[in-house]
Design a protein around this motif. Structure first.
Motif, short mmCIF file in Angstrom:
data_model
loop_
_atom_site.label_atom_id
_atom_site.label_comp_id
_atom_site.label_asym_id
_atom_site.label_seq_id
_atom_site.Cartn_x
_atom_site.Cartn_y
_atom_site.Cartn_z
N LEU A 75 -35.82 40.11 -4.44
CA LEU A 75 -37.20 39.66 -4.64
C LEU A 75 -37.27 38.55 -5.69
CD1 LEU A 75 -40.22 39.93 -4.13
CD2 LEU A 75 -40.28 41.78 -5.83
N LYS A 76 -36.52 38.69 -6.77
CA LYS A 76 -36.55 37.67 -7.82
C LYS A 76 -35.96 36.35 -7.34
CE LYS A 76 -36.69 40.75 -11.80
NZ LYS A 76 -36.02 41.21 -13.04
N VAL A 77 -34.88 36.42 -6.56
CA VAL A 77 -34.30 35.19 -6.00
C VAL A 77 -35.30 34.51 -5.08
CG1 VAL A 77 -32.52 34.30 -4.46
CG2 VAL A 77 -31.91 35.96 -6.22
N ALA A 78 -35.94 35.28 -4.21
CA ALA A 78 -36.92 34.72 -3.28
C ALA A 78 -38.12 34.15 -4.04
CB ALA A 78 -37.38 35.79 -2.29
N THR A 79 -38.54 34.86 -5.10
CA THR A 79 -39.68 34.38 -5.90
C THR A 79 -39.34 33.08 -6.60
OG1 THR A 79 -40.42 36.66 -6.24
CG2 THR A 79 -41.29 34.99 -7.73
N ALA A 80 -38.11 32.98 -7.11
CA ALA A 80 -37.68 31.75 -7.77
C ALA A 80 -37.67 30.59 -6.78
CB ALA A 80 -36.30 31.95 -8.39
N ARG A 81 -37.17 30.86 -5.57
CA ARG A 81 -37.17 29.81 -4.54
C ARG A 81 -38.59 29.36 -4.22
NH1 ARG A 81 -33.15 32.37 0.04
NH2 ARG A 81 -31.17 32.15 -1.10
N LEU A 82 -39.47 30.33 -4.04
CA LEU A 82 -40.87 30.00 -3.70
C LEU A 82 -41.51 29.18 -4.80
CD1 LEU A 82 -43.47 30.33 -2.03
CD2 LEU A 82 -43.83 32.51 -3.22
N ALA A 83 -41.38 29.66 -6.05
CA ALA A 83 -42.02 28.98 -7.17
C ALA A 83 -41.43 27.59 -7.36
CB ALA A 83 -41.87 29.82 -8.44
N ARG A 84 -40.11 27.47 -7.26
CA ARG A 84 -39.46 26.17 -7.48
C ARG A 84 -39.90 25.15 -6.42
NH1 ARG A 84 -37.46 24.20 -11.65
NH2 ARG A 84 -36.22 26.08 -12.02
N ASN A 85 -39.84 25.55 -5.17
CA ASN A 85 -40.16 24.60 -4.10
C ASN A 85 -41.66 24.32 -4.03
OD1 ASN A 85 -37.63 24.03 -2.23
ND2 ASN A 85 -37.47 26.14 -2.94
N LEU A 86 -42.48 25.34 -4.24
CA LEU A 86 -43.92 25.14 -4.21
C LEU A 86 -44.36 24.24 -5.36
CD1 LEU A 86 -46.40 25.97 -2.58
CD2 LEU A 86 -46.65 27.96 -4.09
N GLY A 87 -43.81 24.51 -6.55
CA GLY A 87 -44.15 23.68 -7.71
C GLY A 87 -43.70 22.24 -7.53
N THR A 88 -42.52 22.05 -6.98
CA THR A 88 -42.00 20.69 -6.77
C THR A 88 -42.85 19.93 -5.76
OG1 THR A 88 -39.74 21.44 -7.24
CG2 THR A 88 -39.99 19.36 -6.06
N MET A 89 -43.24 20.61 -4.68
CA MET A 89 -44.06 19.94 -3.67
C MET A 89 -45.45 19.59 -4.20
SD MET A 89 -43.06 21.74 -0.02
CE MET A 89 -43.01 23.44 -0.60
N LEU A 90 -46.05 20.51 -4.97
CA LEU A 90 -47.36 20.22 -5.55
C LEU A 90 -47.27 19.06 -6.53
CD1 LEU A 90 -48.75 23.83 -6.18
CD2 LEU A 90 -49.36 22.25 -4.34
N GLN A 91 -46.17 19.03 -7.28
CA GLN A 91 -45.97 17.94 -8.24
C GLN A 91 -45.80 16.59 -7.54
OE1 GLN A 91 -42.45 18.14 -10.94
NE2 GLN A 91 -43.96 18.61 -12.53
N SER A 92 -45.31 16.65 -6.29
CA SER A 92 -45.10 15.42 -5.51
C SER A 92 -46.35 14.98 -4.78
CB SER A 92 -43.96 15.64 -4.51
OG SER A 92 -42.76 15.98 -5.18
N GLY A 93 -47.43 15.76 -4.90
CA GLY A 93 -48.69 15.35 -4.29
C GLY A 93 -49.01 16.03 -2.97
N ILE A 94 -48.14 16.96 -2.53
CA ILE A 94 -48.42 17.70 -1.29
C ILE A 94 -49.49 18.74 -1.57
CG2 ILE A 94 -47.42 19.19 0.50
CD1 ILE A 94 -44.73 17.88 -0.04
#
Length: 215
Positions: A75-94
């Motif tokens: 669960l922690k690995v999946a949560t880290a993936r979700l948070a990392r990718n979601l945060g990166t995409m939002l930061q990129s303007g998606i």
């Protein structure tokens, strides 16, 4: 074990229960090892086929998440993936909905994918992401708390990335600790098995020695 067994049979010794278990296991493995291998490979094949069906995959992934220790790490690995990718995409303007639809495909767990998909539906209908993640009852409270703060302050992307850092550090610490204790655990495990076999073999030999000394 087979050589020792023959000695016991020649002497007509009454064997204790641990020795009979060891001898019975040895004879079974020797006599039926093709059957044992066939059953193992058959079970693995059936489980793999079952896990490839939608229902089987969902049940398996749900079982993994409920497994003590290992499920928490997954669960922690999946949560880290979700948070990392979601945060990166939002930061990129998606925008959030598009980011959620992309991020759900990288968590690697069907149960979490469905929770993210439902959360995206809630966000599309005007509800907050934090509330939808909390309703799913599968994601950790820290992630939900950080998402709630991010939505209120307008810093969702940066707080998601901070959450990803926190979970990645937890996973790395756990793996480092696991690596450190794995070797002694394996040594103890093998020592218990070998010691049990030796004890089972030595018991009747000691009895034979005592009988010979007494006579």
């Amino acid at each position: 074990v087979p050589q020792i067994t023959q000695i016991f049979k020649d002497q007509g010794v009454t064997l204790p229960l641990p020795t009979r278990i060891v001898i019975g296991t040895s004879e079974f493995v020797q006599g039926y090892w093709p059957l044992v291998l066939g059953m193992v490979f058959g079970a693995v094949f059936l489980v793999r086929r079952w896990s490839q069906t939608p229902e089987g995959r969902k049940r398996l992934h749900s079982l993994i998440l409920r497994t003590p220790i290992f499920g928490t790490m997954v669960l922690k690995v999946a949560t880290a993936r979700l948070a990392r990718n979601l945060g990166t995409m939002l930061q990129s303007g998606i925008e959030v909905l598009s980011a959620l639809n992309i991020a759900k495909n990288i968590v690697g767990n069907v149960v979490l994918e469905e929770a993210i998909e439902k959360a995206a539906i809630g966000v599309r209908e005007g509800r907050s992401l934090a509330k939808e993640l909390r309703t799913s009852a599968v994601f950790p409270s820290l992630l939900i708390h950080m998402v709630a703060i991010g939505e209120r302050t307008g810093q969702l992307d940066s707080l998601l990335l901070r959450s990803a850092d926190a979970y990645e550090n937890e996973v790395n610490s756990f793996l480092s600790g696991l690596t450190a204790i794995l070797e002694p655990i394996m040594i103890i495990f093998l020592a218990v098995i070998v010691g049990g076999i030796l004890a089972a073999v030595m018991l009747p030999m000691l009895e034979m020695t005592n009988l010979s000394a007494g006579s």
